[in-house]
Each structure stands twice: as structure tokens, then as C-alpha cells.
Design an enzyme around this catalytic site. Structure first.
Site, short mmCIF file in Angstrom:
data_model
loop_
_atom_site.label_atom_id
_atom_site.label_comp_id
_atom_site.label_asym_id
_atom_site.label_seq_id
_atom_site.Cartn_x
_atom_site.Cartn_y
_atom_site.Cartn_z
N LYS A 114 -26.79 -18.89 -6.72
CA LYS A 114 -27.66 -18.52 -8.57
C LYS A 114 -26.88 -18.53 -9.08
O LYS A 114 -26.37 -17.33 -9.70
CB LYS A 114 -28.31 -17.73 -7.87
CG LYS A 114 -29.99 -17.78 -8.11
CD LYS A 114 -30.20 -17.32 -10.29
CE LYS A 114 -30.08 -16.01 -10.08
NZ LYS A 114 -29.75 -16.77 -12.09
N GLU A 137 -18.85 -7.29 -7.85
CA GLU A 137 -17.90 -7.38 -8.66
C GLU A 137 -18.29 -6.48 -10.31
O GLU A 137 -19.26 -7.81 -10.18
CB GLU A 137 -17.20 -8.60 -8.41
CG GLU A 137 -16.28 -8.81 -7.66
CD GLU A 137 -14.98 -8.60 -7.49
OE1 GLU A 137 -14.75 -7.04 -8.21
OE2 GLU A 137 -13.94 -8.54 -6.55
N CYS A 192 -15.35 -9.15 -17.97
CA CYS A 192 -14.95 -7.74 -17.22
C CYS A 192 -14.03 -6.81 -17.63
O CYS A 192 -13.93 -5.51 -17.00
CB CYS A 192 -15.15 -7.60 -15.30
SG CYS A 192 -14.34 -8.69 -14.87
N GLU A 250 -19.94 0.42 -20.99
CA GLU A 250 -19.26 -1.15 -21.03
C GLU A 250 -19.70 -1.74 -21.86
O GLU A 250 -21.64 -1.59 -21.69
CB GLU A 250 -19.50 -1.58 -19.36
CG GLU A 250 -19.04 -3.22 -19.25
CD GLU A 250 -19.45 -4.14 -18.92
OE1 GLU A 250 -20.34 -3.47 -18.31
OE2 GLU A 250 -18.12 -5.07 -18.32
P1 NAD Z 1 -26.27 -9.62 -14.59
O1 NAD Z 1 -26.51 -8.63 -13.48
O2 NAD Z 1 -27.47 -9.58 -15.60
O3 NAD Z 1 -26.43 -10.46 -13.85
C1 NAD Z 1 -25.85 -11.25 -13.63
C2 NAD Z 1 -26.90 -12.15 -12.38
O4 NAD Z 1 -27.35 -11.42 -11.28
C3 NAD Z 1 -27.12 -13.61 -13.17
O5 NAD Z 1 -28.10 -14.68 -12.35
C4 NAD Z 1 -28.88 -13.03 -13.18
O6 NAD Z 1 -30.07 -13.91 -12.47
C5 NAD Z 1 -28.89 -12.21 -11.38
N1 NAD Z 1 -30.20 -11.29 -10.62
C6 NAD Z 1 -31.02 -10.42 -12.20
N2 NAD Z 1 -30.92 -9.76 -11.52
C7 NAD Z 1 -30.90 -9.89 -10.59
C8 NAD Z 1 -31.59 -9.68 -9.07
N3 NAD Z 1 -32.91 -8.35 -9.34
N4 NAD Z 1 -31.73 -10.36 -8.26
C9 NAD Z 1 -30.40 -10.84 -8.20
N5 NAD Z 1 -30.01 -11.30 -8.77
C10 NAD Z 1 -29.57 -10.78 -10.13
O7 NAD Z 1 -25.21 -9.54 -15.36
P2 NAD Z 1 -24.64 -9.98 -16.97
O8 NAD Z 1 -25.22 -10.17 -18.23
O9 NAD Z 1 -25.18 -11.99 -15.90
O10 NAD Z 1 -23.12 -10.45 -16.79
C11 NAD Z 1 -22.57 -9.20 -16.65
C12 NAD Z 1 -21.66 -8.70 -16.34
O11 NAD Z 1 -21.07 -9.75 -15.07
C13 NAD Z 1 -20.90 -7.10 -17.02
O12 NAD Z 1 -21.01 -6.19 -16.76
C14 NAD Z 1 -19.49 -7.58 -16.56
O13 NAD Z 1 -18.98 -6.33 -16.75
C15 NAD Z 1 -19.90 -7.94 -14.78
N6 NAD Z 1 -18.66 -9.30 -14.68
C16 NAD Z 1 -17.67 -8.31 -14.06
C17 NAD Z 1 -16.62 -8.54 -13.32
C18 NAD Z 1 -15.95 -8.60 -11.39
O14 NAD Z 1 -15.00 -8.90 -11.09
N7 NAD Z 1 -16.05 -7.28 -11.33
C19 NAD Z 1 -16.55 -10.45 -13.04
C20 NAD Z 1 -17.29 -10.60 -14.80
C21 NAD Z 1 -18.43 -10.63 -14.98
#
Ligand code: NAD
Length: 512
Positions: free
Chosen positions: A197, A272, A305, A407
Site C-alpha cells: 500500500k 522504520e 528520515c 521531527e
Molecule cells: P505517514 O505515517 O503519514 O504515512 C505512511 C503510510 O502509512 C502511508 O502509506 C499512509 O497511507 C499509511 N497510513 C496512514 N494511516 C494508516 C493507518 N491507520 N493504517 C495503515 N496505514 C496507514 O507518514 P508519511 O507522512 O507518509 O511519511 C513521513 C514519515 O515517514 C516521517 O516521519 C519519516 O521520518 C518517516 N520515514 C521513515 C523512514 C525510516 O526508514 N525510518 C524512511 C522514510 C520516511
């Protein structure tokens, strides 16, 4: 196997043409395209133009995709599924996927840039080769997986990796293909099947990847893509009782929700998550190197990230470091990510720019100083409507303040100092958030670097470098930055149930 229905020209139903590339806007379930009654609009961060109407997945599509992944895993009564496919065959198919990525790298790069706004040159030269490498690496690693047998009072212990079952992979928007392929490749190599997804803000390259897996000959149901919103499609997938693994990259609040959903069926999760990583500059550091590494934190408009967004400098070199940093920052070009000369592209979404700006405005109100930036940018004049934020450096910030603790995920760095020689204070500041994803240390003295590095709470510590990542190394975060590790055999451990078979020396019919 027949290639997917071509749609090279015009606008057939369910096809959007993005950067000249036809992209199917439907889900990919059980080796076929599936539409949804509703769609949502995907916009380009470069100029705000609508790119595509994407199928809006619900619980129905989530159920269909997990059922397909489950059936493909076991393969019916003859157990001819993906789990039982010989490793050499699985590896060959993953190599074919990598070849498909290489063959379509230009298209993938162009579509990814249109969709998430990261630099086209980075996609071409860094990301796409890495995506293909992800598939090749885990294919080869699968064939090398082994554990030495060991003996217990004459009994032989034999450790094997049994594929766990359908895995749900949920990915964010900042590096869609890079991060998803890093999960898909080991999951498939391990013999688990996949439902991906992607983020609703960057749904496009997942669809192209579905085409590539199909062209490579992956059997139906082994790899599925469900498009849609997180709290709808994502929530339905993570709550499904037949899912055996959930791997999630994204924010901490979403991780809380997924963990709660997974708890209902005791599904193991790999997380992650976010970061607030420090960049420590010691007094004996090569300050040019330190400034280069600090400016690098603006890459991808700070939407990385791992970004070391908290610069912590030993007091006596603060001004010398800052001068070098500002010289370099002044040379950065912000603009259209398709332009070779651009260093910083747009942020992902107007809502995200507002969020970033909110952090900065609250910090300024609390007494911070914006040495550079501190506001949204109109962006390039020839591409109005984009989501740009100026590269920003804030000083006069307190360790306990929001801007240091939370963050931002934008091009916003803070600068703090610690007293000369006070390693305890340096470590206290570096470790003083709830995160622990990475830390970067710039130092001239090896012993001091090793001493301080050993005390840092972080999944990865880089010394005099940044973003050097080998797939054989464990990757992940401490504290709220994540649970578990990806990379190397750690990925196989996650997507498999490890089994130990203990065989006695006695009881054999041949008495041998
Ligand atoms: P997000 O948590 O808003 O969304 C990530 C994914 O989760 C999306 O596909 C979203 O549709 C899905 N999602 C949202 N609510 C959900 C739910 N209730 N159930 C299942 N899936 C759900 O994050 P974002 O804004 O897309 O990404 C940014 C974040 O990702 C930042 O915090 C960043 O640090 C983190 N990130 C971490 C890494 C790592 O390797 N540690 C890498 C890249 C990004």
C-alpha cells in the site's frame, strides 16, 4: 507470459499519462487490474497539477488482495505456491524484476519525480540503480542463506528460514520506490507474498512496478498493490487476520495505530519511523567536510528520515563552521526538480509546507533566530503553484523546545553548541530526544570519535560521512525511531519463521 495491456497513447479508461509515461491507476490484485467505485486525485508537488485519478481502495480491495496473496503463498492443494517455489527460481524471478527496473529506469525516474518532487538527477543516478540492486541483492542473499549446524549432546540442530506468509508493506511518500523495493525484495526472496500500500501522495511508481513484476513472470497474487488512503485501505490491510507480517515505514502516530491493529492478531511488525538525528561537529573536525555534510541535510527538501537536522558544534569552532555552512547554503539552487542545476526541489504537499512553516513560526515566536530562510518560497517563476520552503537554519533554540524535539521533515536545521571538551554535554544533547535513528559525527581524532560514537543512541552512526548504506548492514532505529532492523539476513529473519530442527543420533531404521 503476456505483457500487461499496453496503453501508449490517448487516455484509455484507468490510464493516466505522466511525464509521457502511461500509468494504470487501478489496483493490482491477483495478477489483474481492479478498479474501485471511487477515486482520489494525485497532484504533482512541482506545480500542483493533477496527475491522475487513483483507485480509492477500501476493505473490499484489501480483502481481495490478502486473499490473493494467501492463495499464491500456499498454492492450493498441491502446495505449489510461492513458499514452495525453489529458492533458485525465486531468485531468478527477482533478477528478472531488477532487469525490468533497469529497462524502465528512465520512465520510473520521470514518473517518480513528477509524483514526489525529488530531484530527477538523484532518481536517475542514485535511486533507480539502487532499486534494481535491492532486488538483485536479496535474490543472491537468499541463495547464500545458511546457518552452521551445531551439536547438542550428539543431536544435530539445523536452522532454516520458513516463509511466514502474506506480508503487508506500507510505505511513505518521500522515497516511494526506494523504500518499497527495500521491503518487497526481501519479502519475496524469503518466500512470503506481498500486498503493497503506497502513500496516497505518491501512488504512481508502485503501479509501474506491478507491470514490471508481471512482465518478469511473477505468478498472480505473489505481488499485489492496493491504492488508497491510510485510514481506509491501509487500516483494512493491517487489521486483516490472514496477514502474517506488517512492515511499515512512516510516522510515529501511524505506527501507534498499526501496532494496535496488529495486536489483535499478534502480527509481528517492523517499523522504520521518524528521526531527529544529530550532526556533531567536534573542534578538531575538518570544518569544510562538516559544512558539506551539514548542507547535504537539505537534500530532498529535508524529507529524509535520516537527516541530521540538529547541528551540535563545539563552541570554539561555531563561527568558523557557521561561515563555511552559510557560504555553501548561499550557493544552493531551489527550483524545478527536473532541472539538472536544481539542488532543492519542492516539498511534497501544500499541507506539508504549512506543517513545516508552523514549526518554524512557533520556534521564531519562542525566540529562535532564522539565520537563513524561515518562510515558504514562491518557488521557480516558470512553475508557479509548487510547494516550496526556503532552506532554513535556526539558532537560539533550547534543547527542550518543540523545534529541537520534534521531527519537522522539511529543509529546517537547528544549530546548538556545547562547551569545549564537554563530551558529556555533547552526548546529552545528541541523545536528548525520543528518537534514535541515526547520528553523524565529524571529528579529527579517532579515539575521541570512537568514544563519543559508542555513547550515541542510534541505529546508524556515521563518522566523517553521511548516508553510506550497505544492504548487508542492519538498518533501523532505536527508541521511537523504529522496531526491528532491515537489511542482510535481518530482513529474512523478519519475513520468515525461523525453525530449528533437532535430530537425534538414534532411532534410525538403518541404525546409522
Ligand atoms: P505517514 O505515517 O503519514 O504515512 C505512511 C503510510 O502509512 C502511508 O502509506 C499512509 O497511507 C499509511 N497510513 C496512514 N494511516 C494508516 C493507518 N491507520 N493504517 C495503515 N496505514 C496507514 O507518514 P508519511 O507522512 O507518509 O511519511 C513521513 C514519515 O515517514 C516521517 O516521519 C519519516 O521520518 C518517516 N520515514 C521513515 C523512514 C525510516 O526508514 N525510518 C524512511 C522514510 C520516511
Amino acid at each position: 507470459m503476456a505483457p500487461p495491456t499496453p496503453a501508449p497513447t490517448g487516455h484509455p479508461p484507468h490510464t493516466a499519462t505522466v511525464a509521457g509515461v502511461p500509468v494504470d491507476t487501478r489496483h493490482w490484485i491477483d495478477g489483474t487490474r481492479v478498479a474501485s467505485p471511487a477515486t482520489f486525485t494525485d497532484h504533482s508537488p512541482i506545480d500542483g497539477t493533477p496527475l491522475a485519478g487513483i483507485a480509492r481502495g477500501t476493505a473490499a480491495e484489501a480483502r481481495a488482495a490478502v486473499a490473493a496473496a494467501d492463495a499464491a503463498f500456499t498454492g492450493g492443494s498441491d502446495r505449489s505456491g510461492w513458499a514452495a517455489t525453489p529458492p533458485a527460481e525465486r531468485a531468478a524471478l527477482l533478477h528478472a524484476v531488477a532487469d525490468g527496473v533497469d529497462a524502465r529506469a528512465e520512465e520510473l525516474a520521470a514518473v517518480e519525480t513528477a509524483d514526489n518532487g525529488a530531484l530527477l538527477r538523484s532518481h536517475r543516478r542514485g535511486v533507480l540503480p539502487r532499486v534494481a540492486h535491492n532486488f538483485r541483492y536479496f535474490a543472491d542473499r537468499l541463495l547464500a542463506l545458511s546457518h552452521d549446524d551445531f551439536d547438542t549432546r550428539g543431536h544435530t540442530n539445523h536452522v532454516s528460514w520458513d516463509p511466514a506468509g502474506p506480508a503487508v508493506l506500507i510505505t511513505p511518500w518521500n522515497a516511494p520506490l526506494m523504500l518499497s523495493s527495500w521491503k518487497i525484495a526481501p519479502a519475496l526472496a524469503a518466500g512470503s507474498t506481498v500486498v503493497l500500500k503506497p502513500s496516497e501522495w505518491t501512488p504512481l511508481t508502485a503501479s509501474l512496478l506491478a507491470d514490471i513484476t508481471h512482465e518478469a513472470g511473477l505468478p498472480p497474487g505473489v505481488f499485489n498493490v492496493v491504492q488508497g488512503y491510510g485510514d481506509e485501505a491501509g487500516a483494512a490491510l493491517t487489521a486483516h487476520p490472514d496477514v502474517r507480517r506488517i512492515s511499515f515505514t512512516g510516522s510515529v502516530p501511524t505506527a501507534h495505530r498499526i501496532a494496535a491493529a496488529a495486536a489483535a492478531h499478534l502480527v509481528p511488525c517492523g517499523f522504520e519511523l521518524g528521526g531527529k538525528s544529530p550532526l556533531l561537529v567536534l573542534a578538531d573536525a575538518d570544518l569544510d567536510l562538516a559544512a558539506d555534510l551539514a548542507v547535504e541535510q537539505y537534500d530532498n527538501a529535508g524529507q529524509i528520515c535520516l537527516a541530521a537536522t540538529r547541528i551540535l558544534v563545539e563552541e570554539s569552532v561555531r563561527d568558523a563552521f557557521l561561515g563555511r555552512f552559510l557560504d555553501r547554503a548561499a550557493k544552493l539552487t531551489q527550483g524545478d526538480p527536473r532541472d539538472e542545476a536544481t539542488d532543492i526541489g519542492p516539498s511534497i504537499h501544500p499541507r506539508h509546507v504549512e506543517r513545516v512553516d508552523g514549526f518554524v513560526r512557533r520556534a521564531l515566536a519562542a525566540g529562535a533566530t532564522a539565520v537563513i530562510g524561515g518562510a515558504p518560497s514562491p518557488g521557480p517563476t516558470d512553475a508557479p503553484g509548487g510547494n516550496y520552503y526556503l532552506p532554513t537554519l535556526l539558532t537560539d533554540v533550547d534543547q527542550d523546545s518543540e523545534i529541537v524535539q520534534e521531527e519537522v521533515f522539511g529543509p529546517v536545521l537547528t544549530l546548538q553548541t556545547f562547551p569545549d571538551g564537554d563530551e558529556d554535554e555533547a552526548v546529552r544533547l545528541a541523545n536528548g530526544t525520543r528518537f534514535g535513528l541515526a547520528a553523524t559525527l565529524v571529528a579529527g581524532d579517532r579515539e575521541r570519535a570512537a568514544r563519543i560514537g559508542a555513547r550515541l543512541v542510534a541505529g546508524t552512526v556515521w563518522v566523517n560521512c553521511f548516508y553510506v548504506r550497505d544492504l548487508s548492514a542492519p538498518f533501523g532505529g532505536a527508541r521511537h525511531s523504529g522496531i526491528g532492523r532491515e537489511g542482510g539476513d535481518w530482513s529474512f529473519d523478519f519475513y520468515c519463521d525461523l525453525k530449528n530442527t533437532v535430530t537425534a543420533p538414534k532411532g534410525w531404521a538403518d541404525h546409522g
